[in-house]
Design a protein around this motif. Structure first.
Motif, PDB file in Angstrom:
ATOM      1  N   GLU A 162       0.839  -1.186   0.000  1.00  0.00           N
ATOM      2  CA  GLU A 162       0.000   0.000   0.000  1.00  0.00           C
ATOM      3  C   GLU A 162       0.882   1.247   0.000  1.00  0.00           C
ATOM      4  O   GLU A 162       1.979   1.248   0.558  1.00  0.00           O
ATOM      5  N   GLN A 206      -1.572   8.108   0.384  1.00  0.00           N
ATOM      6  CA  GLN A 206      -2.120   9.159  -0.468  1.00  0.00           C
ATOM      7  C   GLN A 206      -2.566  10.326   0.417  1.00  0.00           C
ATOM      8  O   GLN A 206      -2.591  10.215   1.648  1.00  0.00           O
ATOM      9  N   THR A 256      -3.320   3.637  -1.354  1.00  0.00           N
ATOM     10  CA  THR A 256      -3.589   2.847  -2.549  1.00  0.00           C
ATOM     11  C   THR A 256      -3.086   1.437  -2.298  1.00  0.00           C
ATOM     12  O   THR A 256      -1.893   1.221  -2.041  1.00  0.00           O
ATOM     13  N   LYS A 286      -5.077  -2.098  -8.374  1.00  0.00           N
ATOM     14  CA  LYS A 286      -4.940  -1.047  -7.373  1.00  0.00           C
ATOM     15  C   LYS A 286      -6.282  -0.378  -7.080  1.00  0.00           C
ATOM     16  O   LYS A 286      -7.067  -0.118  -7.987  1.00  0.00           O
ATOM     17  N   ASN A 287      -6.500  -0.123  -5.801  1.00  0.00           N
ATOM     18  CA  ASN A 287      -7.694   0.598  -5.364  1.00  0.00           C
ATOM     19  C   ASN A 287      -7.368   1.348  -4.077  1.00  0.00           C
ATOM     20  O   ASN A 287      -6.459   0.960  -3.317  1.00  0.00           O
ATOM     21  N   ASN A 288      -8.103   2.417  -3.842  1.00  0.00           N
ATOM     22  CA  ASN A 288      -7.861   3.206  -2.645  1.00  0.00           C
ATOM     23  C   ASN A 288      -8.704   2.707  -1.483  1.00  0.00           C
ATOM     24  O   ASN A 288      -9.838   2.270  -1.651  1.00  0.00           O
TER      25      ASN A 288
END
Length: 297
Positions: free
Chosen positions: A185, A188, A204, A211-213
């Protein structure tokens, strides 16, 4: 009552009316129209030509139209059958709309997002029973999935697939580990969470290259509070740092992207494969923010 069941009942009722209209009632109406026109012609033939109705053609047309017109109960059943059938087929086997009701998937999905769910990607399923009739592709880690809530299958949930059958998933000290490997991760900028009116730490996450937040609220402790009883609970070990679970065969471990504001598999257990509804892939409307429209994958 389940909307899919309501729609199915409407299809059956309107379909029966449509078939009866085509095979029985339409023929009866045509026969009545022919008889009405024939009777009018017989009456016309009994009078002298000079007294014959000059609007005979219009009268014949009106008699035919009046007798061919469907009764009101057929207008509201048989006439709607093609439309209801099309909606039923599209919704059951192609794509289904849903509305996001909570903030458990923030920042990926916001409250008020209207999304589309692919109904055939994981294999076609029979409406109502959800029995799989084609195989489709397997679920993958990182997929955003709509499924029937295991504790109340009349309710639909949406979460992200974290663990597949046989995986060991650990979420301790707010760090995710799958099969002993930490999920990478990257930090951000902080995210302003409108639901709780405060900032959350944003990262992220990289799930198998996807990838995803995600969000973390540092004010919430890492241990799981309020986990209930559920099938295969013995597969999970809860401690002060969080939870570790081994996913049983034919099941999945789901989590929300808003990690500290999501009732998910940490609390109510694993999702069986037969509960899967489909893969969410597109935001088609958000009345508060039209910029939200588009793919979120």
């Amino acid at each position: 009552m389940n909307f899919a069941l309501v729609l199915f009942i409407l299809v059956v009722v309107t379909g029966i009316a449509w078939v009866l209209d085509k095979l029985v009632f339409a023929k009866q109406r045509r026969r009545a129209a022919d008889e009405a026109v024939a009777e009018f012609d017989r009456q016309q033939s009994r009078v002298e030509a000079r007294f014959a109705n000059g609007n005979a053609d219009q009268i014949r047309a009106r008699l035919r139209d009046d007798n061919l017109r469907q009764p009101w109960w057929l207008e509201y059943t048989a006439s709607f059958f093609p439309v209801i059938l099309a909606v039923f087929v599209v919704r059951s086997f192609i794509v289904e709309p849903f509305k996001i009701p909570s903030g458990s998937m923030v920042p990926t999905l916001l409250v008020g997002d209207f999304i589309l769910v692919n109904k055939y990607d994981y294999g076609l399923r029979m409406p109502i029973t959800n029995t799989k009739i084609t195989q489709g592709r397997p679920l993958q880690r990182g997929d955003v999935v709509v499924f029937r809530y295991p504790k109340d299958e009349s309710v639909d949930y949406i979460k992200r697939v974290i663990g597949l059958s046989g995986d060991t998933v650990a979420y301790e000290d707010k760090k995710l580990t799958i099969n002993g490997k930490p999920v990478p991760e990257v930090a951000q900028p902080d995210f302003f969470d409108e639901e709780r009116v405060g900032y959350s730490k944003q990262f992220t996450e990289d799930l198998d290259g996807r990838k995803n937040n995600i969000l973390n609220n540092l004010q919430v402790p890492p241990f799981v509070m309020g986990a209930g009883d559920f099938p295969n609970r013995d597969n999970c070990n809860y401690n002060a740092q969080g939870v570790t679970c081994k996913v049983p065969p034919g099941h999945y471990f789901m989590m929300g992207d808003n990690r500290d504001n999501s009732a998910d598999s940490r609390y109510w257990g694993f999702v069986p494969d037969q509960n899967i509804v489909g893969r969410a892939f597109f935001i088609w409307m958000n009345f508060s923010n039209l910029k939200r429209i588009g793919s979120f994958e």
